[in-house]
Write a protein that holds these residues in place. Structure first.
Motif, PDB file in Angstrom:
ATOM      1  N   GLU A   1       0.832  -1.205   0.000  1.00 48.58           N
ATOM      2  CA  GLU A   1       0.000   0.000   0.000  1.00 48.58           C
ATOM      3  C   GLU A   1       0.865   1.253   0.000  1.00 48.58           C
ATOM      4  N   SER A   2       0.314   2.316  -0.532  1.00 48.53           N
ATOM      5  CA  SER A   2       0.975   3.618  -0.492  1.00 48.53           C
ATOM      6  C   SER A   2      -0.082   4.702  -0.610  1.00 48.53           C
ATOM      7  N   GLY A   3       0.320   5.933  -0.342  1.00 43.75           N
ATOM      8  CA  GLY A   3      -0.576   7.061  -0.530  1.00 43.75           C
ATOM      9  C   GLY A   3      -1.160   7.650   0.742  1.00 43.75           C
ATOM     10  N   GLY A   4      -0.868   7.042   1.874  1.00 43.15           N
ATOM     11  CA  GLY A   4      -1.372   7.595   3.116  1.00 43.15           C
ATOM     12  C   GLY A   4      -0.671   8.891   3.478  1.00 43.15           C
ATOM     13  N   GLY A   5      -1.188   9.553   4.505  1.00 38.61           N
ATOM     14  CA  GLY A   5      -0.584  10.801   4.943  1.00 38.61           C
ATOM     15  C   GLY A   5      -1.485  11.561   5.885  1.00 38.61           C
ATOM     16  N   LEU A   6      -1.129  12.804   6.109  1.00 32.13           N
ATOM     17  CA  LEU A   6      -1.885  13.700   6.986  1.00 32.13           C
ATOM     18  C   LEU A   6      -2.678  14.671   6.120  1.00 32.13           C
TER      19      LEU A   6
ATOM     20  N   GLY B   1     -12.203  17.199   5.350  1.00 32.04           N
ATOM     21  CA  GLY B   1     -12.751  17.692   4.092  1.00 32.04           C
ATOM     22  C   GLY B   1     -11.842  17.464   2.906  1.00 32.04           C
ATOM     23  N   GLY B   2     -10.601  17.072   3.176  1.00 30.68           N
ATOM     24  CA  GLY B   2      -9.645  16.856   2.113  1.00 30.68           C
ATOM     25  C   GLY B   2      -9.758  15.477   1.484  1.00 30.68           C
ATOM     26  N   SER B   3      -8.823  15.177   0.597  1.00 38.48           N
ATOM     27  CA  SER B   3      -8.843  13.924  -0.153  1.00 38.48           C
ATOM     28  C   SER B   3      -7.471  13.263  -0.147  1.00 38.48           C
ATOM     29  N   LEU B   4      -7.496  11.959  -0.285  1.00 39.06           N
ATOM     30  CA  LEU B   4      -6.294  11.163  -0.486  1.00 39.06           C
ATOM     31  C   LEU B   4      -6.640  10.021  -1.424  1.00 39.06           C
TER      32      LEU B   4
END
Length: 123
Positions: free
Chosen positions: A6-11, A15-18
């Protein structure tokens, strides 16, 4: 057996997107149902979404329906989870998993797992 990363996680702010990615190795990836699960500290691993081998059928937990979208690109051996309108309660480690049988919302029925990616949504 298939290996998943997996990848793409973060802070991200509320209301935002990932967009999470689940990259798989193995020539038979297209025959696997893939699910996304999440686990917050001290809580059970919960079902988020799943997608059929062809991508033609998808399933979602009620808590994410209308906000998250699962898709797959079998040519790239990758499954995606687009997460919009994120909420603080979406904060968790997100895992993708694969199985050769039909879709399931039970994490016990998936045999192949990635290492997870952390998603943190601030208020």
């Amino acid at each position: 057996q298939v290996q998943l990363v997996e990848s793409g996680g973060g802070l991200v702010q509320a209301g935002g997107s990932l967009r999470l990615s689940c990259a798989a190795s193995g020539r038979t990836f297209s025959s696997y149902v893939v699910g996304w699960f999440r686990q917050a500290p001290g809580k059970e691993r919960d079902f988020v979404a799943a997608i059929s081998w062809s991508g033609g059928n998808t399933w979602y937990a009620n808590s994410v329906k209308g906000r998250f979208t699962i898709t797959r690109d079998n040519a790239k051996n990758t499954v995606y989870l687009q997460m919009n309108s994120l909420k603080p309660e979406d904060t968790a480690a997100y895992y993708c998993a694969a199985r050769t049988a039909g879709p399931s919302s039970s994490h016990y029925e998936y045999g192949d797992w990635g290492q997870g990616t952390q998603v943190t949504v601030s208020s």
